[in-house]
Design an enzyme around this catalytic site. Structure first.
Site, PDB file in Angstrom:
ATOM      1  N   LYS A 181       0.804  -1.227   0.000  1.00  0.00           N
ATOM      2  CA  LYS A 181       0.000   0.000   0.000  1.00  0.00           C
ATOM      3  C   LYS A 181       0.835   1.275   0.000  1.00  0.00           C
ATOM      4  O   LYS A 181       0.398   2.292  -0.532  1.00  0.00           O
ATOM      5  CB  LYS A 181      -0.958   0.008   1.191  1.00  0.00           C
ATOM      6  CG  LYS A 181      -2.086  -1.017   1.069  1.00  0.00           C
ATOM      7  CD  LYS A 181      -3.073  -0.863   2.221  1.00  0.00           C
ATOM      8  CE  LYS A 181      -4.179  -1.895   2.122  1.00  0.00           C
ATOM      9  NZ  LYS A 181      -5.213  -1.686   3.170  1.00  0.00           N
ATOM     10  N   ASN A 240      -0.769   2.693  22.646  1.00  0.00           N
ATOM     11  CA  ASN A 240       0.030   1.646  22.018  1.00  0.00           C
ATOM     12  C   ASN A 240       0.998   1.043  23.031  1.00  0.00           C
ATOM     13  O   ASN A 240       1.390   1.698  24.005  1.00  0.00           O
ATOM     14  CB  ASN A 240       0.810   2.204  20.824  1.00  0.00           C
ATOM     15  CG  ASN A 240       1.372   1.106  19.948  1.00  0.00           C
ATOM     16  OD1 ASN A 240       0.640   0.238  19.477  1.00  0.00           O
ATOM     17  ND2 ASN A 240       2.667   1.130  19.718  1.00  0.00           N
TER      18      ASN A 240
END
Length: 289
Positions: A70, A154
């Site tokens: 991508k 995270n």
């Protein structure tokens, strides 16, 4: 019926044979009477440039791009849409004079899916879990759509800080707030929209969830899990058990495909077309609500 007028679209990636995108596009072509077929094209490492050039030379109408290409695909395109350039990832190629133009319909698909469920981003306080490619794109989308604050949780703070610095710099305001996942207890005492953008809980690991603490889910009025299989993730079950609403990523997947289909065929699909594809995929994949 396939004949000399049939146009071809497809998806490139590695691996790619497991994709359910052909169900989306071939079902729509049948429903709308378009002379189009959509097939997967496995592309080995090192062959991406040749694949893009070859597809253009073969008059391929459009392509989807999935992992791991991508970001890498961008350098092989004639042009890149502003949203895709900001995110740094392309998942849809549209044929133009001189080459393909790259778009990111993953995020426009998420936006349409959330909007369709009545979920708003503008002015919202949001918890975003994860700091991978999907989370980076979601962070960009949230900033673009006017989120108040996005608390980016995270396991490693460094990755969260990288995304925060990049997105905040792009928009000239502090919207992304990086935090360690383990510091979730320090979140403000209020209700949030929470977006789960990790692969934790993905089938066959249905019983896994990124945060176990039930008290965390008391802070969530709406939970959106980008995972679509299983249909009801453990994250979603915990949100609902705490009284919130919860959604999976299947409609995001469908809308990213619909956005691509609209770009390739210069059409606008209606709500009935979306529901048709939604039901078709659930039937094909054996997904139960």
């Amino acid at each position: 019926m396939i004949n000399g007028q049939t146009r071809t679209c497809g998806i490139i990636g590695n691996p790619v044979k497991h994709t359910i995108s052909p169900i989306i596009h071939n079902s729509l072509a049948d429903r709308l009477g378009h002379n189009l077929v959509y097939v997967p094209f496995p592309v080995k490492e090192g062959d991406l440039e040749a694949a893009v050039k070859g597809a253009y030379a073969l008059d391929i109408l459009g392509m989807n791009v999935t992992v791991p290409y991508k970001s890498e695909v961008i350098k092989h395109l004639a042009e890149v849409d502003e949203l895709a350039a900001g995110i740094g990832a392309v998942n849809t190629l549209v044929r133009t004079d001189g080459g393909y133009k790259g778009y990111n319909t993953d995020m426009s698909g998420l936006w349409r899916a959330m909007s369709g469920e009545g979920i708003r981003i503008e002015g919202e306080e949001i918890i975003l879990i994860g700091a991978g490619g999907a989370a980076r794109a979601v962070a960009y989308l949230c900033a673009k759509q006017g989120a108040g604050k996005v608390y980016l949780l995270n396991r490693t703070l460094e990755k969260a800080k990288l995304i925060a610095d990049e997105v905040n710099g792009s928009f000239g305001r502090t919207v992304i707030v990086p935090m360690l996942l383990s510091d979730y207890t320090e979140l403000p005492d209020r209700k949030f929209l929470a977006i789960q953008a990790t692969s934790v809980g993905l089938e066959p690991h249905d019983d896994e969830v990124i945060i176990e603490d039930e008290a965390f889910y008391q802070k969530i009025h709406t939970g959106y899990d980008l995972i679509y299989k299983p249909f009801n993730t453990r994250f979603m079950k915990l949100v609902r058990a705490a009284g919130g609403q919860a959604y999976n990523g299947l409609k995001m997947l469908i809308y990213q495909g619909i956005d691509a289909y609209e770009l390739w065929n210069d059409v606008k699909l209606n709500a009935e077309d979306v529901e048709f594809v939604y039901d078709r995929i659930k039937e094909e994949m054996g997904l139960q609500a």
